[in-house]
Write an enzyme that holds these catalytic residues in place. Structure first.
Site, PDB file in Angstrom:
ATOM      1  N   ARG A  33       0.767  -1.214   0.061  1.00  0.00           N
ATOM      2  CA  ARG A  33      -0.035   0.210   0.090  1.00  0.00           C
ATOM      3  C   ARG A  33       0.825   1.460   0.192  1.00  0.00           C
ATOM      4  NH1 ARG A  33      -1.991   2.924   5.134  1.00  0.00           N
ATOM      5  NH2 ARG A  33      -3.532   4.035   4.513  1.00  0.00           N
ATOM      6  N   ARG A  74      -8.320  19.133   8.154  1.00  0.00           N
ATOM      7  CA  ARG A  74      -7.262  19.274   8.898  1.00  0.00           C
ATOM      8  C   ARG A  74      -7.235  20.772   9.513  1.00  0.00           C
ATOM      9  NH1 ARG A  74      -3.670  15.355   8.700  1.00  0.00           N
ATOM     10  NH2 ARG A  74      -3.743  13.760   6.900  1.00  0.00           N
ATOM     11  N   LYS A 218     -13.185   2.713   1.345  1.00  0.00           N
ATOM     12  CA  LYS A 218     -12.872   2.596   2.614  1.00  0.00           C
ATOM     13  C   LYS A 218     -13.938   3.192   3.369  1.00  0.00           C
ATOM     14  CE  LYS A 218      -8.875   4.488   3.587  1.00  0.00           C
ATOM     15  NZ  LYS A 218      -7.597   5.016   3.730  1.00  0.00           N
ATOM     16  N   THR A 276      -6.264  -1.145  10.354  1.00  0.00           N
ATOM     17  CA  THR A 276      -6.156   0.000  11.310  1.00  0.00           C
ATOM     18  C   THR A 276      -5.846  -0.778  12.924  1.00  0.00           C
ATOM     19  OG1 THR A 276      -7.629   1.415  10.332  1.00  0.00           O
ATOM     20  CG2 THR A 276      -6.765   2.067  12.398  1.00  0.00           C
TER      21      THR A 276
END
Length: 472
Positions: A33, A74, A218, A276
């Protein structure tokens, strides 16, 4: 025994050596990945080439996955680089440009002031710091800190429950996708999917470039869980990305979402990756916790096609040990059983029915393997979801299909010449399997193929064959 569950490894600063990437492949990395949230194009190009060289040198199929950043929201930068927000303080997040101070900082999401309403939650740095919106004043969203902690430049923000209107593909994503496709990646992951229509935006870019590869959704947003079935049907595969999902949803719901997503993906013959913090403590330690070992084992038992290592291999101190550890845990579970929760779906399509029938014939006749000829990988994925204990061997003339099947459970893929007849297919099976030295003349195999060869989606044949015998 041969491991059936696949391993995805994230490349990064900890894997910037040719010999280490080769060692990861030898230890069990099936998919590499490349995380486009980090690194530059030069870094990704070198990493890609390392993987291709290692794959060729070892003879192992390794897929390359480009993971797009998506509309990640962010904070901006602080004048001091960092600060500490204490519980009860008032802070302002502005959509305007500003030099960040202790009590006012900018954000990359320029529609925050339009989307936020009083009572909304704002979570910073994966929920380590929590704010509640009090009011919107012009360009500023005024918040109260309800859980304090350190904050610093460019920390991620999650907005659970807020109707975020950011596009599924940012300008950066389009540039990254274009670069990745031209580089030659085998599959793409789209972050923060909310709707099945999101895949259409990716396909538009792919069609402009003239190259389509599988797109992985995802699952990180509550909207994705609300639209789970439609997303599974629209995308080519799914990833249960538990980091952001665990911030957006109550923690206690994440294990149940994981099981539901895996089952739904299997019902629809779509590969599913669990990601994760699988072995998160191995970023710093050479051994995982017992809870992490159980987490890996349970994902295998749930029926996941692949498990993903993130920081463990990208920035961790023990990337090779992490891969070896995950491989050992998967094998230990599979030595007990390769079974997964039963599928409730009754197939009504030709390829679905044929895959079930081939599995049943192979298991009842105690065949040595199931062999599937494939142009797109679809028939193989339909067989793989059944989690048969029989070896599943895919034969294809297309190297990109071999690489894409690297994330599909239990599949070993071989490159063979394009077949012109069913007789040629059977002769190729004999040649390839005898060369492997794992099979001998007289071994029984079940072959699944399309006749005549050469048409995508033409699967219509099951042939019971003894290797080396003239039964064509």
């Amino acid at each position: 025994m041969t491991r059936r569950g696949k391993i995805v490894c994230t490349l990064g600063p900890a894997t910037q050596r040719d010999d280490l990437v080769r060692a990861l492949v030898e230890a069990g990395m099936d998919v590499a990945r490349m995380n486009f949230s980090h690194g530059d194009y030069d870094d990704h190009k070198v990493a890609y080439e390392r993987v291709r060289v290692a794959s060729d040198a070892t003879g192992r199929a390794v897929g390359v996955l480009a993971d797009l950043q998506g509309p990640k929201i962010r904070l901006g930068r602080f004048a001091s680089g960092a600060t500490h927000w204490a519980e009860g303080e008032t802070v302002r997040i502005t959509v305007g440009a500003c030099e960040g101070s202790h009590d006012r900082v900018s954000t990359t999401y320029k529609r925050l002031a339009q989307d936020a309403v009083a009572g909304d939650r704002v979570l910073v740095d994966d929920g380590k710091v929590a704010l509640v919106v009090d009011a919107v004043e012009g360009d500023d969203v005024v918040c109260t800190v309800v859980e304090g902690g350190p904050v610093s430049d460019n920390k991620g923000i999650s907005l659970p429950g807020m109707n975020v209107t950011a596009p599924a593909l940012s300008e950066k994503d389009i540039e990254d996708l274009t670069f990745a496709l031209n580089l030659g990646v085998d599959m793409v992951a789209l972050s923060f999917v909310r709707s099945p229509a999101d895949v259409e935006l990716v396909h538009e870019v792919m069609d402009r470039i003239g190259r389509r590869v599988p797109v992985i959704a995802k699952l990180e947003k509550p909207e994705a869980i609300d639209n789970l079935e439609a997303i599974v049907l629209a995308f080519d595969a799914v990833m249960v990305a538990r980091g952001d999902l665990g911030v957006e949803l109550p923690l206690e719901e994440v294990p149940l979402v994981q099981k539901r997503a895996i089952q739904m993906a299997r019902e629809n013959a779509k590969p599913v990756i669990v990601a994760t913090q699988m072995l998160d403590s191995m970023i710093e330690n050479s051994r995982p916790t017992r809870a992490e070992a159980s987490d890996v084992a349970n994902a295998v038992l749930d029926g996941a096609d692949a498990l993903m290592l993130s920081g463990e291999t990208s920035v961790g101190k023990y990337p090779l040990a992490a891969v070896r550890t995950m491989s050992r845990i998967i094998c230990a579970v599979e030595e007990n059983s390769t079974a997964a929760p039963p599928l409730t779906h009754i197939p009504r399509t030709k390829r679905g029915v044929i895959s079930y029938a081939a599995r049943d014939i192979g298991e009842r006749l105690d065949a040595k393997a199931l062999v599937a000829f494939t142009q797109s990988g679809d028939t193989v994925r339909r067989l793989a979801r059944l989690h048969t204990p029989l070896p599943l061997l895919a034969f294809t003339a297309w190297p990109e299909v071999r690489s894409q099947l690297a994330m599909t459970w239990g599949t070993e893929t071989f490159i063979v010449p394009k077949m012109q007849s069913t007789d040629g297919m059977i002769r190729q099976v004999d040649k390839s399997l005898l060369e492997l030295a794992r099979y001998k003349r007289g071994d029984l195999v079940v072959i699944v193929a399309g006749a005549p060869p050469g048409t995508v989606g033409s699967t219509n044949l099951i042939h019971v064959h003894r290797i080396g015998e003239d039964d064509v």
